[in-house]
Design an enzyme around this catalytic site. Structure first.
Site, PDB file in Angstrom:
ATOM      1  N   TYR A  99     -52.729 -22.537  28.704  1.00 23.25           N
ATOM      2  CA  TYR A  99     -52.184 -21.273  29.208  1.00 23.25           C
ATOM      3  C   TYR A  99     -50.829 -20.985  28.563  1.00 23.25           C
ATOM      4  O   TYR A  99     -50.559 -19.876  28.098  1.00 23.25           O
ATOM      5  CB  TYR A  99     -52.050 -21.355  30.733  1.00 23.25           C
ATOM      6  CG  TYR A  99     -51.601 -20.082  31.391  1.00 23.25           C
ATOM      7  CD1 TYR A  99     -52.377 -18.923  31.297  1.00 23.25           C
ATOM      8  CD2 TYR A  99     -50.412 -20.025  32.114  1.00 23.25           C
ATOM      9  CE1 TYR A  99     -51.962 -17.745  31.903  1.00 23.25           C
ATOM     10  CE2 TYR A  99     -50.001 -18.855  32.727  1.00 23.25           C
ATOM     11  CZ  TYR A  99     -50.771 -17.716  32.618  1.00 23.25           C
ATOM     12  OH  TYR A  99     -50.362 -16.552  33.220  1.00 23.25           O
ATOM     13  N   LYS A 152     -49.927 -17.869  26.208  1.00 23.67           N
ATOM     14  CA  LYS A 152     -48.899 -16.895  26.604  1.00 23.67           C
ATOM     15  C   LYS A 152     -47.742 -16.872  25.601  1.00 23.67           C
ATOM     16  O   LYS A 152     -47.146 -15.824  25.346  1.00 23.67           O
ATOM     17  CB  LYS A 152     -48.408 -17.184  28.025  1.00 23.67           C
ATOM     18  CG  LYS A 152     -49.425 -16.779  29.095  1.00 23.67           C
ATOM     19  CD  LYS A 152     -49.714 -15.286  29.049  1.00 23.67           C
ATOM     20  CE  LYS A 152     -50.512 -14.790  30.239  1.00 23.67           C
ATOM     21  NZ  LYS A 152     -50.780 -13.339  30.171  1.00 23.67           N
TER      22      LYS A 152
END
Lengths: 275, 227
Positions: free
Chosen positions: A160, A164
């Site tokens: 993640y 991001k």
């Protein structure tokens, strides 16, 4: 409750918001519509779209919904072209659609990583590319919804965080390349959000169980300097500012709307006390 | 249009180009404005502050609160006062650029926060700092140091206010070259920003829209800090 302040900050602007069928995307749709923009939101979930429409109507607002899989390039072409055909222009794109899958280093598979990269990075890359295609003529503003995980390491967020970080950097790169066309690009990093008091979200409950989820919420409150979780409306307000002419010289910024979490060492105190 | 009616704003260094633009924006948004400096157009009150004197800041904020009833927004624009190389910068020059940049910003921030706490719940402190706070500039050793000092002091103040639960948020706008402000040696391709665009960003922080932001620095620099 749907409270959004009505202004004319975005009047005359045509804005596309991905993932407007839930959470942050829904609130960004509400806030930008309340600020006078012509808003088209997209997503894959018809039930979610119905709820967004219901909230819009309750607030006396309107926005159009288009079905959209952000990982599909043909979908991007169709959605962006439809917006331009119907409204004559595209002034703002909010790359909001994103997915999270929190797993420890040894649990995370390459499939997990590819899933995270495809929605969070591929989707925003395609969006940026297609927005550039139609914005080059008259400029525009792109906002990527990133996460604090992009700016600092945290456990269970290898994939993640990598994804991001990609969305934050994509905004920086697009800011540099867009300068000659009057296209601005920025990334917004929300803190931990709530919509319904300080109750744990269904997602957190699925991940941590009822009690664990409540602990998770409390942990996040304790590690947020302002001592409370954020509301999606707060993020939507910052996004609206970045879309507006008031931010005409703001580009390549990593904006944190996080209750002060990135200001300093505060969150580490919380982590220590959690042990 | 942002609504600041019933709010009182204090603008330090109000005679600077950025200061003047902020005064006019805050007043247009409905705020009552007190300025440190000569009476900038649109201000309701002007106070004279010897900017290196802590007591003078206390007295200025007291006059603002007594006369205008409150202190809700504090804008602290810092103008660069030197742009010199290592060779050109004597120790005395280094100290004097801290005295003229960092010291007034620290005092305005610190004494302002204490005054804000006495005048009611919450408030917004907004620094405007040269982007030299986050990027080295070739030929500005002292200005870079002073700018970075102000930026990190603002983040520290943000955490302290949060811990005190006083409702005060502290944020910064980082500016590249701004028309009418003393120049710093930015690369040639970096275009100047009009003071009004800086004031628009200050207004964003000053309104209720930014209540969940603190310790944040927002570049208004046309993308300079992005790479």
């Amino acid at each position: 409750m749907t409270h959004v302040k009505k202004t004319d900050q975005l009047s005359g602007k045509v804005i596309l918001i991905t993932g407007g069928t839930s959470g942050l995307g829904r609130w960004t749709t509400l806030v930008t519509a309340a600020q006078g923009a012509t808003v088209v939101y997209s997503g894959r979930n018809a039930e979610g779209a119905a709820e967004t429409d219901r909230r819009l109507e309750a607030a006396g607002l309107k926005a159009e919904c288009l079905p959209h899989d952000v990982t599909n390039e043909e979908d991007w072409r169709r959605v962006v072209d439809t917006v331009v055909e119907r409204h004559g222009q595209l002034d703002g794109l909010v790359n909001n659609s994103g997915v999270s899958r929190l797993k420890s280093m040894d649990q995370m598979s390459l499939d997990d990583l590819e899933f995270l990269l495809s929605v969070n990075v591929d989707g925003m890359f395609l969006g940026t590319q297609h927005a550039f295609r139609v914005m080059k003529a008259r400029g525009g503003s792109i906002v990527n919804i990133s996460a604090l995980n992009a700016l600092r390491g945290s456990p269970n967020s290898t994939g993640y965080g990598m994804a991001k970080a990609g969305t934050t950097h994509l905004a920086r790169a697009a800011a540099k390349e867009g300068q000659r066309y009057g296209i601005r690009a920025n990334a917004v990093h929300p803190g931990v959000l709530f919509e319904d008091g300080d109750k744990a979200s269904p997602g957190a409950i699925a991940l941590f169980g009822e009690e664990g989820a409540q602990k998770f919420v409390q942990f996040n409150i304790d590690t947020t300097p302002l001592g409370r979780l954020g509301h999606p409306r707060d993020i939507g307000t910052a996004v609206a500012f970045l879309l507006s002419d008031a931010a005409r010289h703001v580009s390549g910024a990593a904006v944190c709307v996080d209750g002060g979490r990135m200001a300093g060492e505060y969150m580490h105190h919380g982590i220590k006390s959690q042990k | 249009m942002s609504d600041l009616s019933n709010k009182v704003a204090f603008v330090a260094n109000a005679d600077s180009a950025i200061g003047r633009a902020c005064v006019s924006s805050l007043a247009s948004a409905g705020a009552k404005v007190c300025v440190a400096g000569a009476a900038a157009q649109g201000a309701d009150l002007a106070v004279d502050v010897n900017s290196g004197d802590s007591d003078a800041w206390d007295s200025a904020f007291n006059i603002c609160i007594e006369t205008l009833g409150s202190l809700d927004v504090l804008v602290i624009p810092t103008s660069a006062t030197s742009a010199t190389s290592i060779e050109e910068t004597s120790f005395q020059d280094f100290v004097s650029s801290h005295r003229s940049m960092a010291v007034p910003a620290f005092l305005a921030q610190n004494r302002g926060i204490l005054a804000m706490r006495t005048s009611g719940p919450g408030g917004a402190v907004v620094h405007v700092i040269p982007a030299a706070a986050r990027s080295g500039l070739d030929g500005a050793v002292a200005a870079c140091a002073a700018s970075a000092g102000i930026l990190f002091s603002s983040k520290s103040a943000a955490l302290e206010c949060a811990k005190a639960k006083d409702g005060i948020v502290v944020n910064a706008v980082l500016v590249g070259p701004v028309a009418g402000e003393p120049p710093l040696p930015y690369p040639e391709h970096v275009t100047a920003v009009p003071p009004q665009a800086v004031a628009d960003a200050v207004l964003f922080y000053a309104t209720d829209g930014a209540v969940y932001m603190s310790g944040m620095d927002l570049p208004v620099d046309g993308g300079f800090l992005a790479g």
